[in-house]
Design a protein around this motif. Sequence first.
Motif, short mmCIF file in Angstrom:
data_model
loop_
_atom_site.label_atom_id
_atom_site.label_comp_id
_atom_site.label_asym_id
_atom_site.label_seq_id
_atom_site.Cartn_x
_atom_site.Cartn_y
_atom_site.Cartn_z
N TYR A 84 0.81 -1.22 0.00
CA TYR A 84 0.00 0.00 0.00
C TYR A 84 0.85 1.28 0.00
O TYR A 84 0.31 2.37 -0.05
CB TYR A 84 -0.93 0.02 1.22
N ALA A 85 2.14 1.13 0.09
CA ALA A 85 3.01 2.30 0.22
C ALA A 85 2.86 3.24 -0.97
O ALA A 85 2.76 4.46 -0.81
CB ALA A 85 4.46 1.87 0.37
N LEU A 86 2.86 2.70 -2.19
CA LEU A 86 2.81 3.54 -3.39
C LEU A 86 1.52 4.35 -3.43
O LEU A 86 1.55 5.56 -3.68
CB LEU A 86 2.94 2.69 -4.65
N ASP A 87 0.37 3.71 -3.15
CA ASP A 87 -0.90 4.44 -3.13
C ASP A 87 -0.85 5.57 -2.13
O ASP A 87 -1.34 6.67 -2.38
CB ASP A 87 -2.06 3.49 -2.78
N GLY A 88 -0.26 5.31 -0.96
CA GLY A 88 -0.19 6.32 0.08
C GLY A 88 0.65 7.51 -0.34
O GLY A 88 0.27 8.67 -0.16
N TYR A 89 1.81 7.24 -0.92
CA TYR A 89 2.70 8.34 -1.30
C TYR A 89 2.12 9.16 -2.45
O TYR A 89 2.36 10.36 -2.56
CB TYR A 89 4.09 7.81 -1.66
N GLU A 90 1.34 8.54 -3.32
CA GLU A 90 0.67 9.28 -4.38
C GLU A 90 -0.36 10.25 -3.80
O GLU A 90 -0.70 11.26 -4.42
CB GLU A 90 -0.01 8.31 -5.35
N LEU A 91 -0.84 9.96 -2.59
CA LEU A 91 -1.78 10.84 -1.91
C LEU A 91 -1.08 11.74 -0.90
O LEU A 91 -1.70 12.31 -0.01
CB LEU A 91 -2.88 10.01 -1.24
N ASP A 92 0.24 11.84 -1.00
CA ASP A 92 1.04 12.80 -0.23
C ASP A 92 1.01 12.53 1.27
O ASP A 92 0.79 13.42 2.08
CB ASP A 92 0.56 14.24 -0.51
N ILE A 93 1.27 11.27 1.65
CA ILE A 93 1.41 10.98 3.08
C ILE A 93 2.80 11.43 3.54
O ILE A 93 3.71 11.62 2.73
CB ILE A 93 1.22 9.47 3.37
N SER A 94 2.95 11.59 4.84
CA SER A 94 4.25 12.02 5.38
C SER A 94 5.22 10.86 5.56
O SER A 94 6.42 11.02 5.38
CB SER A 94 4.04 12.72 6.73
N ASP A 95 4.70 9.69 5.93
CA ASP A 95 5.56 8.53 6.09
C ASP A 95 4.70 7.28 6.14
O ASP A 95 3.46 7.36 6.15
CB ASP A 95 6.40 8.65 7.37
N TYR A 96 5.37 6.14 6.20
CA TYR A 96 4.71 4.85 6.10
C TYR A 96 5.39 3.90 7.09
O TYR A 96 6.58 3.65 6.99
CB TYR A 96 4.86 4.32 4.67
#
Length: 238
Positions: A84-96
């Motif tokens: 799920y990391a890629l989906d999260g970073y595409e939505l501008d999360i701060s970290d994973y």
Amino acid sequence: MIRCLIVDDEPLALDILVDYIDKVPALHLVKATTSAFEALSIVQTEQIDLIFLDVQMPELTGIQFLKVLNGKCRVILTTAYSQYALDGYELDISDYLLKPIAFDRFYKAVSKVQNQYQPNVQQVAAEKPQSLSPDFIFVKTEHRIQKIFIDDVLYIEGLKDYISIFTPTERVITLQNMKKMEEALPAGRFARVHKSYIVAIDKIESIERSRIQISDKIIPIGDTYRENFYKQIEDKNI
């Protein structure tokens, strides 16, 4: 002060993050909830700076939550599944953060978030947390999630499809890989000495001819890990 919200449908995961937030003076916990819909309501009515957000939840997934949130506050995703990391970073999360979450990794993510805020917010890194090492970890066994105190761990043995955690009183078997377990343990207290072994440095009784003795167990030191291991040992020599 960074005002935090935790959203996770697993009560044990909530408890761990509540404990971690309590260790960092710059963080203030507004609410910990298992309901994504309750969390959305809180975001609308309270000042929330940072959300620790689980991905897999029954009411609303973390990715769906992010889309509804639309950048209203900073988000750190928490999940056991790296895909799920890629989906999260595409939505501008701060970290994973991958579960099980080690405190030092949690602290690094929080420091990153703090640095994304305006300069007049006090540096998280300048405020000394109560502890830089977790007291325990949670691992999934066949029938339950078990709490293991860090001080009790003697060594960890990796097998083909699972690992065994050995303490003075028991052997705990978990479907986990060695890399994730190594990352979850506090740095400086454990050493990877072989592709199949992680040892607690303070439990080592002796080292002789590339073999370590812990209790009645003899553990080999692999060629790949020998140099780093002896460097760790030398750093603790008097």
